[in-house]
Structure formats: structure tokens, C-alpha cells
Write a protein that holds these residues in place. Structure first.
Motif, PDB file in Angstrom:
ATOM      1  N   SER A   7      19.148  40.382 -35.479  1.00 11.36           N
ATOM      2  CA  SER A   7      18.993  40.373 -33.881  1.00 11.36           C
ATOM      3  C   SER A   7      19.418  41.180 -33.045  1.00 11.36           C
ATOM      4  N   SER A  13      17.118  43.186 -29.203  1.00 10.90           N
ATOM      5  CA  SER A  13      18.156  42.995 -27.875  1.00 10.90           C
ATOM      6  C   SER A  13      17.081  43.532 -26.700  1.00 10.90           C
ATOM      7  N   LYS A  72      19.265  49.565 -31.357  1.00 13.21           N
ATOM      8  CA  LYS A  72      19.165  48.346 -31.704  1.00 13.21           C
ATOM      9  C   LYS A  72      16.768  48.564 -32.043  1.00 13.21           C
ATOM     10  N   ARG A  90      13.974  39.599 -30.069  1.00 13.12           N
ATOM     11  CA  ARG A  90      14.806  40.352 -28.939  1.00 13.12           C
ATOM     12  C   ARG A  90      15.238  39.447 -28.533  1.00 13.12           C
TER      13      ARG A  90
END
Length: 311
Positions: A117, A119, A146, A168
Motif C-alpha cells: 500500500s 500513497s 513509501k 498508490r
């Protein structure tokens, strides 16, 4: 399919777990031992809770319940995702190691597909549409780390023979969201007839209902989608202020918004204009829940909870 979900009690993690169970998959939810959110997980014969913190993911290799291996892994856990810790380099950097350990554990257990996951914070402040092939200029430590996960896990996954998917995720809302999120804060304030101080809210924004987000993530994991980066967002971007005003109307027009009274968050004055053509083309993604529908459902959930409390 046997699927591991790390971060299963997070806002998005719970929705993903439910979506997988609805499709009949066997889910192993990795949950922090002291997590109060475990009570929110559904009761289902295909759900098994494994009590490990993010720092103990390597221990899953010795877990008897996983001796038959797994086929898919969704890594949704991240420490310090709240605004208060997004600029803390020490807190954020730990998560890079957790993601790499999860990927290695997945490969050792025979997993062929691994979804992380990411972002929208990875993009930073950009003008125009945010496409997966654009250069990223993250502002916060959260966004930088990230993006670092993408770099390191892409390389590691190639060596391990695992398909790595980097989702994202943009602004997701729905029941069970953090009480300090923009939607939750505004909704609670308006329903009580209170006053809330906001920023200018002139930037472009994009919202996606949590169930739609979960379905997109599950589709990416389970379909034969090639590895790489995928934006996961709603189909419409418009000025944030129009979303707030629509929310205000749906809450009965009660309460007051004070615009221009609050500074930007850790990422600065970001304007969100995600391009989701890649997601649509690859897995046939279609947003099922409009903003109006999602907000109405959240309001009904709150009213039902209040009625139960009052009685």
C-alpha cells in the motif's frame, strides 16, 4: 486462494479482509498483539488471526498454520501513518524494513504476488495529472519512505521471483475511518451543529469510498495484472471546497465552516488529480459508490450507533 493481510485491522485493511472473505478466499490476518481493532474483524470460518507485530513478521515462517504456503500477500501495515508522525524520519524509516521482511517472508512461503500500500504522498506537490510514470518529488518523510519501498521491493521482488504491485492510494473515506480524518471531523462537527476551522480548500481533491478501494486492491492482487505502480483513486477530481459543501448539505446544513483558518498538513498544499486509466484498463476498475452515497451511508451508521448508545 490463501492470502496473508498484514495491517488487517487498519481502516483499509478491514475492508480488504472483508472483500477477500466475500469472494471465498482463506485469509490470514496478521494483527498486532495489543490491537484493539481485532474486535472489528468479521467472524468467518475462512478467517484466521495471527498475532504478530510488524517487527515480528519473520516469525510467520515458523507459523504452523502457514506450512501449506500462501499465494497472495497484501502488506497494508505502516507505523506512524497519522499526520503527527509523517515528518518523523525514525518512525517512518522502520517501515521500510518491515516491508522488505514481509516480501521475503512471502517469497519463502511460496507467494507469487505481493501488493504494497503506497500513497499519493509519493508524488509530492505536482501540477496537472498524477500519472504513474511521472517523476515523484515527495515532501514528507512518509512519502519519501513509501517511495523508497517501491525502489527496494521492486529490486528484491525481481530477485525472489515475486510479482510486486505498488498501489498508490489516494484519499479514502468511509465508516471506520480515523476520527481525526477530514471527512470524519467535518461530519461529526456538522451533525452536532458546531464550527470547524479549515484551510482554503481551493485545491483539487479526489475521494474514494473504502469498499471501492478494497475491491480495487483485491482485483490487483488476484487478477493477472503485471507488476508495477497503480494509482488507486476515485474517478472524479474537483475542488476540495465543493466536497465539504456537499457534505455540509447532506448533514442538514447545520454547523459552520471557517475557511482559511488552518495551515496545510505535512505534505503542504497538495492538489490531487490522479490518473487511474492504468487501473481501469488492467482490472476493469469502476467506482461503484458516489461521494453522496458514501456520505449518506456514513451518516446512517453514525445515527444508528447514537441510537443504540442512547437506548
Amino acid at each position: 486462494m490463501r492470502v496473508v493481510v498484514t495491517g488487517a485491522t487498519s481502516f483499509i485493511g478491514r475492508a480488504v479482509t472483508e472483500a477477500l472473505l466475500e469472494e471465498g478466499h482463506q485469509v490470514f490476518a496478521v494483527v498486532r498483539p495489543d490491537s484493539s481493532g481485532s474486535r472489528e474483524l468479521p467472524e468467518n470460518k475462512n478467517l484466521t488471526v495471527l498475532w504478530y507485530s510488524l517487527g515480528e513478521i519473520g516469525g510467520l515462517l515458523d507459523e504452523p498454520l502457514l506450512k501449506e504456503g500462501v499465494k497472495g500477500w497484501l502488506h497494508l501495515g505502516w507505523e506512524g501513518a497519522g499526520s503527527a508522525n509523517r515528518q518523523n524520519p525514525e518512525v517512518q524509516a522502520r517501515n521500510i524494513g518491515y516491508a522488505l521482511e514481509a516480501l521475503k517472508a512471502a517469497a519463502a512461503l511460496g507467494c507469487s504476488r505481493f501488493l504494497f500500500s503506497g500513497s499519493q504522498a509519493e508524488y509530492g506537490i505536482l501540477e496537472g495529472d498524477m500519472r504513474e510514470d511521472r517523476e515523484c518529488c515527495p515532501v514528507s518523510e512518509y512519502g519519501k519512505d513509501k517511495l523508497k519501498v517501491l525502489e527496494l521491493c521492486t529490486r528484491e521482488a525481481q530477485q525472489l521471483g515475486v510479482t510486486y504491485l505498488h498501489a498508490r492510494i489516494f484519499s479514502v473515506y468511509g465508516p471506520g475511518d480515523h476520527p481525526w480524518s477530514l471527512i470524519s471531523t467535518c461530519m461529526d462537527t456538522f451533525l452536532k451543529g458546531g464550527s470547524i476551522a479549515l484551510g482554503d480548500c481551493t485545491q483539487m481533491w479526489n475521494f474514494l469510498y473504502v469498499r471501492d478501494c478494497a475491491k480495487a486492491l483485491v482485483s490487483l492482487l488476484l487478477a493477472k495484472a503485471p507488476g508495477g505502480v497503480y494509482n488507486v483513486a476515485g474517478e472524479e477530481s474537483r475542488p476540495l471546497k465543493t466536497y465539504i459543501e456537499e457534505l455540509h448539505r447532506l448533514c442538514g446544513g447545520r454547523g459552520v465552516c471557517q475557511y482559511g483558518k488552518r495551515p496545510p498538513n505535512a505534505e503542504g498544499a497538495v492538489s490531487l488529480r490522479p490518473d487511474i486509466k492504468k487501473l481501469q484498463k488492467t482490472v476493469g476498475f469502476c467506482q461503484e459508490t458516489s461521494f453522496k452515497m458514501g456520505i449518506r451511508y456514513m451518516i446512517n451508521v453514525r445515527k444508528a450507533a447514537k441510537k443504540e448508545t442512547d437506548t
